[in-house]
Motif scaffolding. Structure first.
Motif, mmCIF file in Angstrom:
data_model
loop_
_atom_site.group_PDB
_atom_site.id
_atom_site.type_symbol
_atom_site.label_atom_id
_atom_site.label_comp_id
_atom_site.label_asym_id
_atom_site.label_seq_id
_atom_site.Cartn_x
_atom_site.Cartn_y
_atom_site.Cartn_z
ATOM 1 N N MET A 1 1.154 18.864 10.152
ATOM 2 C CA MET A 1 1.880 17.606 9.969
ATOM 3 C C MET A 1 2.306 17.375 8.528
ATOM 4 N N GLU A 2 3.400 16.613 8.372
ATOM 5 C CA GLU A 2 3.795 16.180 7.034
ATOM 6 C C GLU A 2 3.088 14.849 6.770
ATOM 7 N N VAL A 3 1.982 14.923 6.006
ATOM 8 C CA VAL A 3 1.176 13.716 5.778
ATOM 9 C C VAL A 3 1.691 12.998 4.533
ATOM 10 N N ARG A 4 2.058 11.742 4.701
ATOM 11 C CA ARG A 4 2.522 10.951 3.547
ATOM 12 C C ARG A 4 1.382 10.173 2.901
ATOM 13 N N PRO B 1 5.981 -2.046 -6.888
ATOM 14 C CA PRO B 1 5.279 -0.770 -6.780
ATOM 15 C C PRO B 1 4.234 -0.544 -7.886
ATOM 16 N N PHE B 2 3.375 0.423 -7.618
ATOM 17 C CA PHE B 2 2.253 0.746 -8.501
ATOM 18 C C PHE B 2 2.662 0.871 -9.975
ATOM 19 N N GLY B 3 3.705 1.700 -10.246
ATOM 20 C CA GLY B 3 4.087 1.993 -11.634
ATOM 21 C C GLY B 3 4.485 0.736 -12.400
ATOM 22 N N GLU B 4 5.201 -0.120 -11.708
ATOM 23 C CA GLU B 4 5.677 -1.367 -12.343
ATOM 24 C C GLU B 4 4.502 -2.301 -12.679
ATOM 25 N N GLY C 1 -16.612 13.320 -4.491
ATOM 26 C CA GLY C 1 -15.172 13.220 -4.234
ATOM 27 C C GLY C 1 -14.623 11.961 -4.896
ATOM 28 N N VAL C 2 -13.556 12.122 -5.661
ATOM 29 C CA VAL C 2 -12.986 10.960 -6.365
ATOM 30 C C VAL C 2 -11.480 10.940 -6.173
ATOM 31 N N GLU C 3 -10.993 9.844 -5.626
ATOM 32 C CA GLU C 3 -9.553 9.681 -5.434
ATOM 33 C C GLU C 3 -9.192 8.288 -5.948
ATOM 34 N N GLY C 4 -8.123 8.209 -6.751
ATOM 35 C CA GLY C 4 -7.724 6.920 -7.322
ATOM 36 C C GLY C 4 -6.635 6.243 -6.512
ATOM 37 N N ILE C 5 -5.911 5.336 -7.186
ATOM 38 C CA ILE C 5 -4.941 4.515 -6.443
ATOM 39 C C ILE C 5 -3.485 4.851 -6.751
ATOM 40 N N SER C 6 -3.261 5.901 -7.564
ATOM 41 C CA SER C 6 -1.873 6.150 -7.964
ATOM 42 C C SER C 6 -0.989 6.572 -6.788
ATOM 43 N N GLY C 7 -1.612 7.002 -5.687
ATOM 44 C CA GLY C 7 -0.819 7.408 -4.517
ATOM 45 C C GLY C 7 -0.583 6.274 -3.519
ATOM 46 N N GLU D 1 4.574 0.738 1.152
ATOM 47 C CA GLU D 1 4.614 0.956 2.607
ATOM 48 C C GLU D 1 3.191 0.971 3.171
ATOM 49 N N ASP D 2 2.282 1.672 2.460
ATOM 50 C CA ASP D 2 0.891 1.727 2.927
ATOM 51 C C ASP D 2 0.305 0.317 3.007
ATOM 52 N N ILE D 3 0.584 -0.459 1.965
ATOM 53 C CA ILE D 3 0.043 -1.823 1.909
ATOM 54 C C ILE D 3 0.574 -2.655 3.077
#
Ligand code: HSE
Length: 406
Positions: free
Chosen positions: A397-400, A170-173, A219-225, A229-231
């Motif tokens: 919707m519950e968007v993940r 995962p990202f954090g690791e 608009g700026v969005e990073g990769i921490s989210g 699963e997305d990958i």
């Protein structure tokens, strides 16, 4: 003999000093003049450095020395770097920099001073590290109307996303490991939250479309989210997730510019830009598509671009290079929510809710042990729509996760 001064003896500044010394003969040959590093300015002491005899602490010595013709700013940030750049240009010295933050925020103003003083302000190293991209845009591609420029502009995030794919961690690791190995900074915010890529895409947009784009207005969005699963869903669809900076021309003289993680097809060249490498795609109306690939960061690749600018500044001492853009007015950059694309959506809502919002969708099989559909979630790609329309349709919707598809 041309004398230069390097401001800041960090990674890039010391790389510039080394390359200047190592390649002194070819550099002087290419510039058609001898070039020597006269001063290196830093408030820190480096008693064991081979350049210790050039190190001074005071910028005043540089700015008041009429023998210094080119100043190399590798301090970074917007405080001292801004003040010193402005004063050096006002004093009639050319300035060369790798400082994307300063170019993105104050480039227009500094280029105007350079124009007034008939000197150069050059910044090839500010985007893509060692990859030639500023010079191609401002010289080799000037026969084109550029419609779009986009790419992987940040090595740290590309390294993290690549390792999430290859290691399945995962990202954090991966971030922690990247910090341990020196690929990510102790404070990684500017990289992982997309601000670094935003500065770079704004500089590219300034040059390609001719008016200034403020990194704080896009608009700026990073990769921490981004999750594993997305990958995995992306892989099943034949895509990889990459952080892209994008800028494109819209009808009516407007432009779209933003940074966000995207799903990009595995068949595209860009999807094979892995690890710390960067890749930039330019689309021109005469040329078609062209991609630039290489080391987007690092001491020597960045120094390579800075030193080439030093040579260019020396060669253009009498006739400055034209480089610049206009100030933009309100509304020039459209709201990122009004920019259309297809979207990848991962949701915890049921099929009834999905059906009401999007009609029939083709589900991407769940990457867990239940192929076909997940136990508690669904993922699918939407048709093309704006972010605003997507938000309206997913209100219930519950968007993940939701990412643009290139
Ligand atoms: N932090 C930047 C990157 C360095 O990771 O790409 C080069 O601008």
């Amino acid at each position: 003999m041309v004398n230069i001064a390097i401001l800041g003896f960090g990674t890039v500044g010391s790389g510039v000093a080394e390359v200047m010394e190592e390649n002194a003969v070819s550099i002087s040959h290419n510039a058609a003049e001898d070039i020597r590093v006269k001063y290196i300015v830093d408030i820190r002491d480096f008693p064991d450095s081979p350049f210790a005899d050039k190190l001074i602490r005071d910028f005043e010595t540089v700015v008041s020395d009429p023998d210094v013709q080119v100043v190399v700013e590798t301090i970074g940030g917007r405080k001292a770097a801004y003040e010193y750049t402005k004063r050096a240009l006002e004093a009639g010295k050319s300035v060369v920099t790798s400082n994307k933050e300063l170019v993105a925020s104050r480039g227009h103003e500094l280029l105007e001073i350079a124009k007034r003083k008939n000197v150069n302000y050059l910044f090839e190293a500010s985007v893509g590290g060692g990859i030639p991209i500023i010079r191609p845009i401002t010289q080799c591609l000037t026969a084109n109307e550029i419609d779009e420029i986009y790419g992987i502009l940040n090595g740290t995030t590309n390294y993290i996303l690549t390792r999430m794919i290859t290691d399945g961690a995962p990202f954090g690791e991966i971030l922690k490991d990247a910090q341990k190995q020196g690929y990510a900074e102790a404070d990684p915010t500017a990289d992982i939250e997309g601000y670094d890529a935003a500065r770079k895409i704004c500089i590219l947009a300034d040059l390609c479309f001719g008016q200034s784009v403020d990194p704080e207005s896009i608009g700026v969005e990073g990769i921490s989210g981004v999750t594993l699963e997305d990958i995995e869903y992306a892989r099943r669809l034949g895509y990889k997730i990459k952080l892209l900076g994008r800028a494109r021309r819209l009808p009516g003289g407007h432009i779209a510019a933003y940074v966000a993680p995207h799903l990009i097809s595995k068949t595209s060249l860009l999807s094979n830009v892995d690890g710390v490498m960067n890749g930039i795609v330019v689309h021109g109306n005469a040329l078609g598509e062209c991609m630039f690939y290489g080391a987007g960061a690092g001491k020597r690749p960045t120094a390579s671009a800075v030193v080439a600018d030093i040579i260019d500044a020396v060669k253009h001492r009498r006739a400055r290079k034209y480089l610049g853009w206009e100030e933009s007015g309100p509304g020039y950059v459209v709201d990122t929510d009004d920019v259309s694309s297809r979207w990848f959506l991962r949701t915890g809502s049921g099929l009834d809710v999905i059906g009401r919002a999007f009609g029939n969708v083709r589900l991407i099989s769940y990457p867990g042990e239940y192929p076909g559909a997940g136990p508690d979630e669904y993922a699918f790609a939407t048709p093309e729509m704006t972010g605003r329309e997507l938000a309206a349709r997913t209100g219930e919707m519950e968007v993940r996760s939701r990412f643009r598809i290139l």
